[in-house]
Design a protein around this motif. Structure first.
Motif, mmCIF file in Angstrom:
data_model
loop_
_atom_site.group_PDB
_atom_site.id
_atom_site.type_symbol
_atom_site.label_atom_id
_atom_site.label_comp_id
_atom_site.label_asym_id
_atom_site.label_seq_id
_atom_site.Cartn_x
_atom_site.Cartn_y
_atom_site.Cartn_z
ATOM 1 N N LYS A 51 -33.232 19.450 11.511
ATOM 2 C CA LYS A 51 -33.657 20.599 10.711
ATOM 3 C C LYS A 51 -35.178 20.710 10.710
ATOM 4 N N GLY A 52 -35.636 21.921 10.911
ATOM 5 C CA GLY A 52 -37.067 22.169 10.845
ATOM 6 C C GLY A 52 -37.842 21.391 11.888
ATOM 7 N N SER A 53 -37.276 21.232 13.043
ATOM 8 C CA SER A 53 -37.905 20.374 14.049
ATOM 9 C C SER A 53 -39.091 21.046 14.724
ATOM 10 N N MET A 54 -39.097 22.357 14.755
ATOM 11 C CA MET A 54 -40.066 22.994 15.632
ATOM 12 C C MET A 54 -41.372 23.299 14.934
ATOM 13 N N ALA A 55 -41.810 24.520 15.068
ATOM 14 C CA ALA A 55 -43.121 24.869 14.531
ATOM 15 C C ALA A 55 -43.112 24.830 13.008
ATOM 16 N N VAL A 56 -41.945 24.895 12.434
ATOM 17 C CA VAL A 56 -41.869 25.023 10.994
ATOM 18 C C VAL A 56 -41.536 23.669 10.375
ATOM 19 N N ALA A 57 -42.301 23.303 9.408
ATOM 20 C CA ALA A 57 -42.086 22.011 8.764
ATOM 21 C C ALA A 57 -40.887 22.090 7.823
ATOM 22 N N GLY A 58 -40.542 20.958 7.243
ATOM 23 C CA GLY A 58 -39.358 20.893 6.401
ATOM 24 C C GLY A 58 -39.441 21.765 5.153
ATOM 25 N N ASP A 59 -40.649 22.106 4.736
ATOM 26 C CA ASP A 59 -40.785 22.870 3.501
ATOM 27 C C ASP A 59 -40.842 24.365 3.764
ATOM 28 N N SER A 60 -40.102 24.810 4.747
ATOM 29 C CA SER A 60 -40.156 26.232 5.068
ATOM 30 C C SER A 60 -39.506 27.053 3.956
ATOM 31 N N SER A 61 -39.923 28.286 3.871
ATOM 32 C CA SER A 61 -39.388 29.177 2.838
ATOM 33 C C SER A 61 -37.980 29.621 3.234
ATOM 34 N N GLU A 62 -37.334 30.267 2.286
ATOM 35 C CA GLU A 62 -35.977 30.734 2.550
ATOM 36 C C GLU A 62 -35.960 31.731 3.722
ATOM 37 N N LEU A 63 -36.950 32.593 3.714
ATOM 38 C CA LEU A 63 -37.021 33.595 4.788
ATOM 39 C C LEU A 63 -37.239 32.912 6.137
ATOM 40 N N GLU A 64 -38.042 31.867 6.131
ATOM 41 C CA GLU A 64 -38.283 31.149 7.379
ATOM 42 C C GLU A 64 -37.023 30.427 7.838
ATOM 43 N N TRP A 65 -36.304 29.867 6.881
ATOM 44 C CA TRP A 65 -35.023 29.242 7.229
ATOM 45 C C TRP A 65 -34.118 30.274 7.894
ATOM 46 N N ALA A 66 -34.091 31.475 7.329
ATOM 47 C CA ALA A 66 -33.220 32.527 7.842
ATOM 48 C C ALA A 66 -33.594 32.882 9.274
ATOM 49 N N ILE A 67 -34.885 33.020 9.526
ATOM 50 C CA ILE A 67 -35.337 33.389 10.868
ATOM 51 C C ILE A 67 -34.997 32.272 11.849
ATOM 52 N N GLN A 68 -35.227 31.048 11.415
ATOM 53 C CA GLN A 68 -34.892 29.907 12.279
ATOM 54 C C GLN A 68 -33.409 29.856 12.600
ATOM 55 N N THR A 69 -32.605 30.159 11.601
ATOM 56 C CA THR A 69 -31.157 30.127 11.802
ATOM 57 C C THR A 69 -30.748 31.125 12.871
ATOM 58 N N LEU A 70 -31.359 32.302 12.832
ATOM 59 C CA LEU A 70 -31.027 33.317 13.827
ATOM 60 C C LEU A 70 -31.507 32.902 15.216
ATOM 61 N N VAL A 71 -32.638 32.229 15.274
ATOM 62 C CA VAL A 71 -33.142 31.745 16.561
ATOM 63 C C VAL A 71 -32.206 30.667 17.108
ATOM 64 N N LYS A 72 -31.798 29.745 16.237
ATOM 65 C CA LYS A 72 -30.905 28.666 16.668
ATOM 66 C C LYS A 72 -29.580 29.226 17.149
ATOM 67 N N ASN A 73 -29.128 30.264 16.466
ATOM 68 C CA ASN A 73 -27.873 30.881 16.857
ATOM 69 C C ASN A 73 -27.974 31.462 18.269
ATOM 70 N N TYR A 74 -29.111 32.049 18.561
ATOM 71 C CA TYR A 74 -29.325 32.573 19.913
ATOM 72 C C TYR A 74 -29.252 31.428 20.921
ATOM 73 N N ASP A 75 -29.969 30.368 20.627
ATOM 74 C CA ASP A 75 -30.000 29.239 21.561
ATOM 75 C C ASP A 75 -28.613 28.637 21.760
#
Lengths: 102, 118
Positions: B7-31
């Motif tokens: 979780k939060g391995s990439m550019a975003v640290a573990g303390d990402s905001s909810e919106l950032e989590w959401a964006i990451q989730t969509l990126v991971k889903n693509y991958d």
């Protein structure tokens, strides 16, 4: 900005992660789109949103001013959901960069 | 391209905001779907058939609503016109945006209605 958005819907536990993610992105838009026409963000609302909600991904949407300028002059400029979504797409690319390139 | 699960391995640290989590989730889903069927090759797009699968599996609740379903059907119809055969990240993002946009309108309407019924 006293914002009570992202309130969980009752059925949210049934949703998949992807669905919850989409809802969060939508909710953030509505949470900041409060002035004037509620289906649009003003430039200042967008700046607040990016500054407060995207601390780590903001670099993906720079230069924000330039993007806002493209929308027209400050008085009339407003972002519809589609444009907001495009900007979130730019932020998303920040997540992809580090591991995509060798 | 392994080990992306943390979780939060990439550019975003573990303390990402909810919106950032959401964006990451969509990126991971693509991958997740883009990686299918080509293990050691260069990253490619999502194949149409995988995209359909993705819509079914990951968006089945959102697409039960008839209006949304119409939007999704249209999206898939448009996909078939695309000769490219694969959906790249930009296309994927636009497609999800196309699903999100009508939902966004619905949510706003619901909020307006709630205001009046209070």
């Amino acid at each position: 900005m006293g914002c009570r958005c992202c309130k969980k819907r009752k059925d949210s536990q049934e949703l998949t992660d992807v669905e919850r993610a989409i809802e969060i992105v939508i909710n953030n838009f509505h949470c900041y789109a409060v002035k004037g026409r509620k289906e649009c963000l003003t430039p200042n609302e967008l700046k607040d949103l990016v500054g407060q909600r995207l601390p780590h991904l903001a670099k993906g949407v720079e230069p924000l001013e330039e993007k806002i300028e493209c929308l027209g002059d400050n008085e009339e400029a407003k972002l519809q959901f589609g444009e907001y979504w495009d900007i979130m797409g730019d932020a998303a690319k920040v997540c992809r960069e580090p591991k995509g390139k060798k | 391209m392994k080990g992306a699960g943390a979780k939060g391995s990439m550019a975003v640290a573990g303390d990402s905001s909810e919106l950032e989590w959401a964006i990451q989730t969509l990126v991971k889903n693509y991958d997740k779907y883009a990686g299918k069927g080509c293990c050691c090759r260069k990253r490619r797009g999502i194949r149409k058939c995988d995209f359909r699968k993705m819509l079914k599996r990951e968006l089945n609740h959102m697409l039960t609503d008839t209006k949304n379903k119409q939007a999704a059907d249209k999206l898939i119809g448009d996909l078939d016109e695309n000769q490219d055969g694969e959906i790249n990240f930009d296309e994927y993002w636009n497609l999800i945006g196309g699903i999100a946009s009508p939902i966004s309108c619905l949510i706003r309407q619901r909020e307006e209605n709630e205001k009046f019924t209070k």
